[in-house]
Design an enzyme around this catalytic site. Structure first.
Site, PDB file in Angstrom:
ATOM      1  N   GLU A  53       0.849  -1.203   0.000  1.00 54.82           N
ATOM      2  CA  GLU A  53       0.000   0.000   0.000  1.00 54.82           C
ATOM      3  C   GLU A  53       0.881   1.249   0.000  1.00 54.82           C
ATOM      4  O   GLU A  53       1.889   1.305   0.715  1.00 54.82           O
ATOM      5  CB  GLU A  53      -0.890  -0.048   1.249  1.00 54.82           C
ATOM      6  CG  GLU A  53      -2.304   0.347   1.019  1.00 54.82           C
ATOM      7  CD  GLU A  53      -3.069  -0.560   0.052  1.00 54.82           C
ATOM      8  OE1 GLU A  53      -3.080  -0.252  -1.159  1.00 54.82           O
ATOM      9  OE2 GLU A  53      -3.665  -1.546   0.498  1.00 54.82           O
ATOM     10  N   HIS A  54       0.513   2.210  -0.816  1.00 53.04           N
ATOM     11  CA  HIS A  54       1.279   3.461  -0.960  1.00 53.04           C
ATOM     12  C   HIS A  54       2.693   3.201  -1.473  1.00 53.04           C
ATOM     13  O   HIS A  54       3.600   3.999  -1.238  1.00 53.04           O
ATOM     14  CB  HIS A  54       1.307   4.245   0.364  1.00 53.04           C
ATOM     15  CG  HIS A  54      -0.037   4.843   0.702  1.00 53.04           C
ATOM     16  ND1 HIS A  54      -0.425   6.082   0.249  1.00 53.04           N
ATOM     17  CD2 HIS A  54      -1.080   4.348   1.405  1.00 53.04           C
ATOM     18  CE1 HIS A  54      -1.663   6.329   0.685  1.00 53.04           C
ATOM     19  NE2 HIS A  54      -2.079   5.291   1.379  1.00 53.04           N
ATOM     20  N   ASP A  99      -4.353   0.918  -9.249  1.00 48.22           N
ATOM     21  CA  ASP A  99      -5.790   0.678  -9.390  1.00 48.22           C
ATOM     22  C   ASP A  99      -6.176   0.517 -10.853  1.00 48.22           C
ATOM     23  O   ASP A  99      -6.930  -0.381 -11.230  1.00 48.22           O
ATOM     24  CB  ASP A  99      -6.590   1.831  -8.779  1.00 48.22           C
ATOM     25  CG  ASP A  99      -6.259   2.050  -7.324  1.00 48.22           C
ATOM     26  OD1 ASP A  99      -5.568   1.195  -6.745  1.00 48.22           O
ATOM     27  OD2 ASP A  99      -6.684   3.073  -6.769  1.00 48.22           O
ATOM     28  N   GLY A 143     -15.903   5.114  -2.160  1.00 44.99           N
ATOM     29  CA  GLY A 143     -15.260   5.351  -0.858  1.00 44.99           C
ATOM     30  C   GLY A 143     -14.984   4.092  -0.065  1.00 44.99           C
ATOM     31  O   GLY A 143     -14.589   4.167   1.087  1.00 44.99           O
ATOM     32  N   ALA A 144     -15.178   2.926  -0.669  1.00 39.94           N
ATOM     33  CA  ALA A 144     -14.926   1.685   0.070  1.00 39.94           C
ATOM     34  C   ALA A 144     -13.475   1.244  -0.071  1.00 39.94           C
ATOM     35  O   ALA A 144     -13.049   0.287   0.552  1.00 39.94           O
ATOM     36  CB  ALA A 144     -15.860   0.590  -0.416  1.00 39.94           C
ATOM     37  N   SER A 174     -13.633   2.188  -7.113  1.00 35.42           N
ATOM     38  CA  SER A 174     -14.698   2.461  -8.075  1.00 35.42           C
ATOM     39  C   SER A 174     -14.228   3.552  -9.041  1.00 35.42           C
ATOM     40  O   SER A 174     -14.653   3.600 -10.195  1.00 35.42           O
ATOM     41  CB  SER A 174     -15.969   2.899  -7.358  1.00 35.42           C
ATOM     42  OG  SER A 174     -15.705   4.019  -6.560  1.00 35.42           O
ATOM     43  N   SER A 175     -13.318   4.411  -8.592  1.00 38.16           N
ATOM     44  CA  SER A 175     -12.868   5.498  -9.476  1.00 38.16           C
ATOM     45  C   SER A 175     -12.060   4.966 -10.654  1.00 38.16           C
ATOM     46  O   SER A 175     -12.299   5.367 -11.796  1.00 38.16           O
ATOM     47  CB  SER A 175     -12.089   6.556  -8.697  1.00 38.16           C
ATOM     48  OG  SER A 175     -11.149   5.955  -7.868  1.00 38.16           O
ATOM     49  N   GLU A 230      -7.305  11.304 -13.301  1.00 36.97           N
ATOM     50  CA  GLU A 230      -7.435  11.446 -11.846  1.00 36.97           C
ATOM     51  C   GLU A 230      -6.493  12.536 -11.316  1.00 36.97           C
ATOM     52  O   GLU A 230      -6.863  13.319 -10.448  1.00 36.97           O
ATOM     53  CB  GLU A 230      -7.150  10.090 -11.187  1.00 36.97           C
ATOM     54  CG  GLU A 230      -7.509  10.078  -9.730  1.00 36.97           C
ATOM     55  CD  GLU A 230      -8.082   8.746  -9.269  1.00 36.97           C
ATOM     56  OE1 GLU A 230      -8.512   7.917 -10.101  1.00 36.97           O
ATOM     57  OE2 GLU A 230      -8.083   8.540  -8.047  1.00 36.97           O
TER      58      GLU A 230
END
Ligand code: GLA
Length: 381
Positions: free
Chosen positions: A35-36, A173, A123-124, A128-129, A161
Site C-alpha cells: 500500500e502506498h 488501481d 469510498g470503500a 470504483s474510481s 485522476e
C-alpha cells in the site's frame, strides 16, 4: 450479479436513447499487500474483483454529448468543445478527465451518449474510481476505433485522476482494473509494469472485505501530502524514487530527515519487502506467513505512514483477537474504506456476527461485508 447490472444499464440506455449500445465492464480491485508503494515505483499485489462498473455507449447525432449516472440519478449534457474540471464535480470529473486526456494523445472523439452504473460502493477503497475511468476510456477507444492499447488507456485514466480529480494516484488501481486475471492476483512492479500473475488458491481460507462505511474528509489532501513527502525524501537520498532506497541509505541520512520523513520512507522500504515476501508465501502456500505480513503492513500504515483511522484499527484489532482470521489490514488509500481479511472459510459467518455488533456499539455505524471473487479485467460484454 454482473448479468443483472448489465441488463439494468443496457435497458436504461435503450429507453433513453432508443438504440443498442456497446457495453463495457470494468472491475474494482482489492490489494493483498503493497500500500502506498505504487507511486514510489515499488511493488503492489492487487487483483480485479467481480464487482465494478458497466458502461453503455453509442455515438450521438446531436451536437452535445450526454452522460447518465444511474446510481446517482444524474444526467450531464455538455459540449465537447468546452471541457474543464468542475468544482465538486464528483463523477463528472472522471469522465471529463478521460476525454481531455484522450485528446492530449492526439486522438479525436465525436459526440456520444453514455449510461453507467455499478455495484461497488464509492469510498470503500475498492477503486470504483479506476473502474469508472477505465470503463469510459475503454468504451471511447472501442466506439471511435482509436487504436489505443490497454497500457495507453491506464495512463489516460491515471492522468484524468491527477488533472481533473486532483488525486496524484499511482498506477495500481488502473492497472489491476484493466489487466485483472480470473482467480489470480498480480504482483506488479510499478517501475516497469512487469507483472507476475499467481493463481490464488487459499486452501480453506477466503478473502473477506469489511467496509468500515466511513470516509474521513482529509483523505485526498493527506494522500497527496504523503506522495510529496516521499518524493522529497527520495531527492534527499539522491535516488530516483524510494523504490531504490535501502535501509542503509536511510540510516546514513537520518540526521538530515525529520522523524516523520524517516518513518514514512522506512515504511515504504519495508512494505516493498513485504510484497516480495508475500509473493513467496503464496508460492509456498504458507497462509500463516501471508497473514502475518498483512498484520505487519497494517501496523506500518497505522504507526509509520499514518493513513489509518480509529475505525480501521478497531476492525483489524478485532480480527487479530478472533481465531477465524489469520491476517488483516486496511486496504487502499486509507482514512476509511475496507479492511481485507484472510479468514477460515468455515468461520466467516460467525466472525461477521461477532464484528458487526461490536463495531456498531463502538461507532454507531453498521459495517458491511463483501466476499469477492477474483476476476478478469476491463472488457466488452
Ligand atoms: C489509492 C491510489 C493507488 C494507491 C493506493 C494506496 O487507491 O489510487 O494508486 O496509491 O491508494 O496503495
Amino acid at each position: 450479479m454482473l448479468l443483472n447490472l448489465k441488463l439494468k444499464i443496457k435497458s436504461r440506455f435503450i429507453s433513453e436513447f432508443k438504440t443498442e449500445p456497446l457495453l463495457v465492464f470494468s472491475p474494482g480491485r482489492i490489494n493483498l499487500i503493497g500500500e502506498h508503494t505504487d507511486y514510489n515505483n515499488g511493488f503492489v499485489f492487487p487483483a480485479a474483483i467481480d464487482k465494478g462498473i458497466v458502461v453503455a455507449i453509442h455515438k450521438s447525432e446531436s451536437n452535445t454529448s450526454s452522460i447518465i449516472a444511474v446510481d446517482e440519478d444524474e444526467r450531464y449534457d455538455f459540449s465537447l468543445n468546452s471541457i474543464s474540471p468542475i468544482k465538486n464535480g464528483g463523477w463528472k470529473n472522471y469522465a471529463l478527465g478521460v476525454i481531455s486526456e484522450i485528446r492530449k494523445t492526439g486522438h479525436q472523439i465525436e459526440n456520444f451518449n453514455l449510461v453507467f452504473g455499478g455495484d461497488i460502493p464509492n469510498g470503500a477503497g475498492v477503486s470504483s474510481s479506476a473502474a469508472l475511468e477505465n470503463s469510459i476510456a475503454f468504451a471511447l477507444n472501442e466506439l471511435f476505433h482509436l487504436g489505443l492499447t490497454k497500457k495507453d488507456l491506464i495512463y489516460i485514466s491515471q492522468k484524468a485522476e491527477h488533472n481533473y480529480v486532483g488525486v496524484k494516484c499511482g498506477i495500481m488501481d488502473q492497472y489491476a482494473s484493466m489487466f485483472g486475471v480470473k482467480n489470480a492476483a498480480i504482483m506488479l512492479d510499478c517501475e516497469n509494469l512487469e507483472a507476475k500473475t499467481v493463481t490464488l488458491n487459499l486452501d480453506g481460507y477466503s478473502l473477506l472485505l469489511v467496509n468500515s462505511n466511513v470516509k474521513h474528509s482529509l483523505a485526498e489532501s493527506a494522500y497527496n501530502e504523503r506522495r510529496k513527502t516521499c518524493e522529497e525524501v527520495a531527492l534527499k537520498l539522491n535516488v530516483k524514487s524510494l523504490r531504490h532506497a535501502t535501509l542503509q541509505n536511510l540510516v546514513s541520512l537520518k540526521i538530515g530527515l525529520t522523524d516523520d520523513e524517516y518513518q514514512k520512507a522506512l515504511y515504504v522500504i519495508q512494505e516493498n519487502q513485504r510484497v516480495l515476501n508475500a509473493y513467496e508465501a503464496i508460492l509456498e502456500n504458507n497462509m500463516q506467513k501471508l497473514g502475518d505480513l498483512l498484520y505487519d503492513s497494517h501496523n506500518g500504515l497505522k504507526n509509520q505512514y499514518k493513513v489509518s483511522c480509529e475505525e480501521l484499527d478497531f476492525l483489524v484489532e478485532k480480527a487479530k483477537k478472533s481465531n477465524a482470521v489469520i491476517g488483516a489490514r486496511m486496504m487502499g488509500g486509507g482514512f476509511g474504506g475496507c479492511t481485507i481479511n484472510i479468514i477460515k472459510t468455515n468461520l466467516v459467518e460467525e466472525f461477521k456476527k461477532e464484528i458487526v455488533n461490536s463495531y456498531e456499539q463502538k461507532f454507531n455505524v453498521i459495517c458491511s461485508f463483501y466476499s469477492v471473487n477474483l476476476s478478469e479485467g476491463t472488457k466488452l460484454i
